[in-house]
Design a protein around this motif. Structure first.
Motif, mmCIF file in Angstrom:
data_model
loop_
_atom_site.group_PDB
_atom_site.id
_atom_site.type_symbol
_atom_site.label_atom_id
_atom_site.label_comp_id
_atom_site.label_asym_id
_atom_site.label_seq_id
_atom_site.Cartn_x
_atom_site.Cartn_y
_atom_site.Cartn_z
ATOM 1 N N TRP A 101 -17.657 -10.065 -39.507
ATOM 2 C CA TRP A 101 -16.496 -9.564 -38.774
ATOM 3 C C TRP A 101 -15.264 -10.359 -39.189
ATOM 4 O O TRP A 101 -15.194 -11.559 -38.979
ATOM 5 C CB TRP A 101 -16.720 -9.667 -37.267
ATOM 6 C CG TRP A 101 -17.743 -8.689 -36.801
ATOM 7 C CD1 TRP A 101 -19.065 -8.924 -36.583
ATOM 8 C CD2 TRP A 101 -17.526 -7.304 -36.540
ATOM 9 N NE1 TRP A 101 -19.687 -7.755 -36.201
ATOM 10 C CE2 TRP A 101 -18.764 -6.752 -36.165
ATOM 11 C CE3 TRP A 101 -16.409 -6.480 -36.591
ATOM 12 C CZ2 TRP A 101 -18.909 -5.407 -35.841
ATOM 13 C CZ3 TRP A 101 -16.558 -5.145 -36.266
ATOM 14 C CH2 TRP A 101 -17.795 -4.616 -35.893
ATOM 15 N N HIS A 102 -14.281 -9.656 -39.756
ATOM 16 C CA HIS A 102 -13.047 -10.279 -40.215
ATOM 17 C C HIS A 102 -11.914 -10.173 -39.197
ATOM 18 O O HIS A 102 -10.973 -10.963 -39.253
ATOM 19 C CB HIS A 102 -12.589 -9.633 -41.528
ATOM 20 C CG HIS A 102 -13.449 -10.013 -42.681
ATOM 21 N ND1 HIS A 102 -13.135 -11.030 -43.540
ATOM 22 C CD2 HIS A 102 -14.654 -9.522 -43.101
ATOM 23 C CE1 HIS A 102 -14.081 -11.155 -44.445
ATOM 24 N NE2 HIS A 102 -15.021 -10.247 -44.197
ATOM 25 N N ALA A 132 -10.325 -11.587 -30.398
ATOM 26 C CA ALA A 132 -11.593 -12.288 -30.202
ATOM 27 C C ALA A 132 -11.889 -13.084 -31.470
ATOM 28 O O ALA A 132 -11.266 -12.861 -32.517
ATOM 29 C CB ALA A 132 -12.717 -11.298 -29.914
ATOM 30 N N ARG A 133 -12.853 -13.971 -31.370
ATOM 31 C CA ARG A 133 -13.259 -14.750 -32.538
ATOM 32 C C ARG A 133 -13.792 -13.821 -33.629
ATOM 33 O O ARG A 133 -14.558 -12.906 -33.349
ATOM 34 C CB ARG A 133 -14.365 -15.744 -32.178
ATOM 35 C CG ARG A 133 -13.914 -16.922 -31.368
ATOM 36 C CD ARG A 133 -15.050 -17.888 -31.063
ATOM 37 N NE ARG A 133 -16.033 -17.290 -30.156
ATOM 38 C CZ ARG A 133 -17.287 -16.992 -30.492
ATOM 39 N NH1 ARG A 133 -17.744 -17.249 -31.685
ATOM 40 N NH2 ARG A 133 -18.096 -16.449 -29.615
ATOM 41 N N ASN A 134 -13.391 -14.094 -34.850
ATOM 42 C CA ASN A 134 -14.004 -13.422 -35.985
ATOM 43 C C ASN A 134 -15.165 -14.294 -36.466
ATOM 44 O O ASN A 134 -15.454 -15.335 -35.865
ATOM 45 C CB ASN A 134 -12.971 -13.139 -37.084
ATOM 46 C CG ASN A 134 -12.292 -14.411 -37.574
ATOM 47 O OD1 ASN A 134 -12.888 -15.486 -37.637
ATOM 48 N ND2 ASN A 134 -11.027 -14.286 -37.933
ATOM 49 N N THR A 164 -12.203 -18.042 -35.961
ATOM 50 C CA THR A 164 -10.802 -18.080 -35.533
ATOM 51 C C THR A 164 -10.448 -16.800 -34.794
ATOM 52 O O THR A 164 -11.107 -15.772 -34.951
ATOM 53 C CB THR A 164 -9.860 -18.267 -36.741
ATOM 54 O OG1 THR A 164 -10.001 -17.142 -37.621
ATOM 55 C CG2 THR A 164 -10.170 -19.556 -37.488
ATOM 56 N N LYS A 165 -9.401 -16.849 -34.028
ATOM 57 C CA LYS A 165 -8.945 -15.696 -33.250
ATOM 58 C C LYS A 165 -7.739 -15.077 -33.945
ATOM 59 O O LYS A 165 -6.598 -15.195 -33.493
ATOM 60 C CB LYS A 165 -8.615 -16.120 -31.821
ATOM 61 C CG LYS A 165 -9.837 -16.599 -31.068
ATOM 62 C CD LYS A 165 -9.479 -17.090 -29.684
ATOM 63 C CE LYS A 165 -10.708 -17.640 -28.982
ATOM 64 N NZ LYS A 165 -10.380 -18.169 -27.655
ATOM 65 N N SER A 200 -18.140 -13.010 -28.478
ATOM 66 C CA SER A 200 -18.537 -12.822 -29.869
ATOM 67 C C SER A 200 -18.156 -11.411 -30.326
ATOM 68 O O SER A 200 -18.002 -10.505 -29.499
ATOM 69 C CB SER A 200 -20.043 -13.020 -30.011
ATOM 70 O OG SER A 200 -20.723 -11.944 -29.395
ATOM 71 N N PRO A 201 -18.034 -11.204 -31.630
ATOM 72 C CA PRO A 201 -17.768 -9.848 -32.114
ATOM 73 C C PRO A 201 -18.820 -8.839 -31.655
ATOM 74 O O PRO A 201 -18.483 -7.692 -31.389
ATOM 75 C CB PRO A 201 -17.775 -10.004 -33.637
ATOM 76 C CG PRO A 201 -17.381 -11.424 -33.874
ATOM 77 C CD PRO A 201 -18.006 -12.192 -32.725
#
Length: 176
Positions: free
Chosen positions: A77-78, A111-113, A117-118, A152-153
């Motif tokens: 997830w980017h 959200a966090r990738n 990082t967000k 989480s993603p």
């Protein structure tokens, strides 16, 4: 055979039209949209996105970028951005990174990738075959997704899927 795209196993919903001044289906990502770490020297800038055709009952949007070809067993997830107000139908280049956050509506949540990082984190595939980067816009039937930026993603994705009215995507590629 390439990994399935993330939307290929989801419930069918109407399609949004997703366009960009920066990226195109099947075309190589510009170095502006490549990660600037892990041996990469890109600009780490999210691309411009514009969308249309959302159902009238749309109350917010989410934008994600996912690499189904990452050698992780679960993809990568980017970008995970949600709670974008329904009045917003375009994000300028750089909206997902650094000082350009100021162009995002105050309600929007990163959200966090998978970099931890967000923000948007650009392409950084290992050498070899091209990877696909699935930029998806999700029209949602809720004002707020009900999760916070530390989710989480996968948790955000679960909540996006549960509330999706329509979705569309653009899928550029990148390889080193």
């Amino acid at each position: 055979m390439p990994a399935p795209l993330p939307h290929e196993h989801l419930p069918s919903v109407p399609a949004l039209v997703v366009e960009s001044d920066d990226i195109q289906d099947g075309e190589r990502l510009n170095d502006l949209h490549v990660f600037n770490d892990w041996g990469m020297k890109g600009g780490n800038q999210s691309p411009h996105l514009r969308w249309s055709g959302a159902p009238a009952e749309t109350r917010s949007y989410a934008v994600t970028c996912y690499d189904p070809d990452a050698p992780t067993g679960s993809g990568f997830w980017h970008w995970v951005l949600f709670d974008i107000p329904a009045s917003v139908t375009e994000l300028p280049a750089g909206a997902g990174t650094g000082p350009e956050f100021k162009v995002l509506p105050a309600e929007a949540v990163h959200a966090r990738n998978d970099y931890g990082t967000k923000e948007y984190g650009g392409a950084a595939p290992p050498p070899g075959a091209p990877h696909r980067y699935v930029f998806t816009v999700h029209a949602l039937g809720v004002d707020k997704l009900g999760v916070d930026s530390d989710a989480s993603p996968a948790v955000v994705g679960f909540n996006i899927t549960a509330n999706t009215l329509a979705r569309g995507h653009v899928v550029p590629t990148y390889s080193t």
